[in-house]
Design a protein around this motif. Sequence first.
Motif, PDB file in Angstrom:
ATOM      1  N   ASP A  77      41.375  34.500  46.320  1.00  0.00           N
ATOM      2  CA  ASP A  77      41.307  33.578  45.183  1.00  0.00           C
ATOM      3  C   ASP A  77      41.652  34.369  43.919  1.00  0.00           C
ATOM      4  OD1 ASP A  77      40.660  31.856  43.135  1.00  0.00           O
ATOM      5  OD2 ASP A  77      38.618  31.464  43.835  1.00  0.00           O
ATOM      6  N   ILE A  78      42.675  33.927  43.181  1.00  0.00           N
ATOM      7  CA  ILE A  78      43.072  34.635  41.966  1.00  0.00           C
ATOM      8  C   ILE A  78      42.821  33.789  40.712  1.00  0.00           C
ATOM      9  CG2 ILE A  78      44.657  36.257  43.065  1.00  0.00           C
ATOM     10  CD1 ILE A  78      46.974  34.393  42.394  1.00  0.00           C
ATOM     11  N   THR A  79      41.865  32.863  40.812  1.00  0.00           N
ATOM     12  CA  THR A  79      41.525  32.015  39.665  1.00  0.00           C
ATOM     13  C   THR A  79      40.452  32.641  38.782  1.00  0.00           C
ATOM     14  OG1 THR A  79      39.884  30.766  40.932  1.00  0.00           O
ATOM     15  CG2 THR A  79      42.144  29.889  40.883  1.00  0.00           C
ATOM     16  N   SER A  80      39.957  33.823  39.145  1.00  0.00           N
ATOM     17  CA  SER A  80      39.010  34.531  38.293  1.00  0.00           C
ATOM     18  C   SER A  80      39.301  36.029  38.384  1.00  0.00           C
ATOM     19  CB  SER A  80      37.565  34.232  38.700  1.00  0.00           C
ATOM     20  OG  SER A  80      37.341  34.629  40.030  1.00  0.00           O
ATOM     21  N   THR A  81      38.851  36.769  37.381  1.00  0.00           N
ATOM     22  CA  THR A  81      39.147  38.189  37.323  1.00  0.00           C
ATOM     23  C   THR A  81      38.266  38.981  38.290  1.00  0.00           C
ATOM     24  OG1 THR A  81      37.609  38.507  35.493  1.00  0.00           O
ATOM     25  CG2 THR A  81      39.909  38.054  34.928  1.00  0.00           C
ATOM     26  N   GLY A  82      38.748  40.175  38.633  1.00  0.00           N
ATOM     27  CA  GLY A  82      38.002  41.066  39.516  1.00  0.00           C
ATOM     28  C   GLY A  82      38.868  41.554  40.661  1.00  0.00           C
ATOM     29  N   PHE A  83      38.281  42.445  41.464  1.00  0.00           N
ATOM     30  CA  PHE A  83      39.009  42.986  42.614  1.00  0.00           C
ATOM     31  C   PHE A  83      39.064  41.948  43.727  1.00  0.00           C
ATOM     32  CE2 PHE A  83      37.973  46.767  40.287  1.00  0.00           C
ATOM     33  CZ  PHE A  83      39.097  47.543  40.454  1.00  0.00           C
ATOM     34  N   CYS A  84      40.207  41.883  44.399  1.00  0.00           N
ATOM     35  CA  CYS A  84      40.409  40.905  45.467  1.00  0.00           C
ATOM     36  C   CYS A  84      39.713  41.371  46.746  1.00  0.00           C
ATOM     37  CB  CYS A  84      41.896  40.724  45.748  1.00  0.00           C
ATOM     38  SG  CYS A  84      42.808  39.989  44.384  1.00  0.00           S
ATOM     39  N   ALA A  85      39.109  40.431  47.437  1.00  0.00           N
ATOM     40  CA  ALA A  85      38.507  40.700  48.744  1.00  0.00           C
ATOM     41  C   ALA A  85      39.599  40.675  49.799  1.00  0.00           C
ATOM     42  CB  ALA A  85      37.439  39.663  49.055  1.00  0.00           C
TER      43      ALA A  85
END
Length: 150
Positions: A73-81
């Motif tokens: 999911d790239i709709t919020s910031t942070g590192f991708c799972a």
Amino acid sequence: RNGTAMRMVEAILDISKITDYSCTDGDIFQLLEIPAGVLVLFAGAEVLTAFDGTSPTVDIDFAAGDDIIDGADITSTGFCAAGSNGQTNTVVGNAASTYTQFISTADTIDCTIAGAAAATGRLRVYATVIDCNDHGAVDKATEVDRDLLA
């Protein structure tokens, strides 16, 4: 010194910087160029600016696959799972043979964006690599300064 040091490579995909473009479902971006003779230890991604559009996700791998990151999911910031098929930042795992690998011919790590009409979003993709190419033999020192001073 001899070019074989481990290093991190990274690239940023910034959708808003692409002139006259609107991301569409299934678009593939070749982000990291990996030269021949390199061992990729691990890779991952970080969303720097959330993507807009209809529930966008990203797959990351060689050949537009999803062994590094699968459906993040790239709709919020942070590192991708990693996702159900991914192995992000993992050296050992079920899919390690498809992930931690020696690259014998030049290739790219690709990002496939799923979901329609993203006009904004920034994604940083990174990989840690070791250059295993022959860089010539490193000669050992045959004398040192202390020998000259004696």
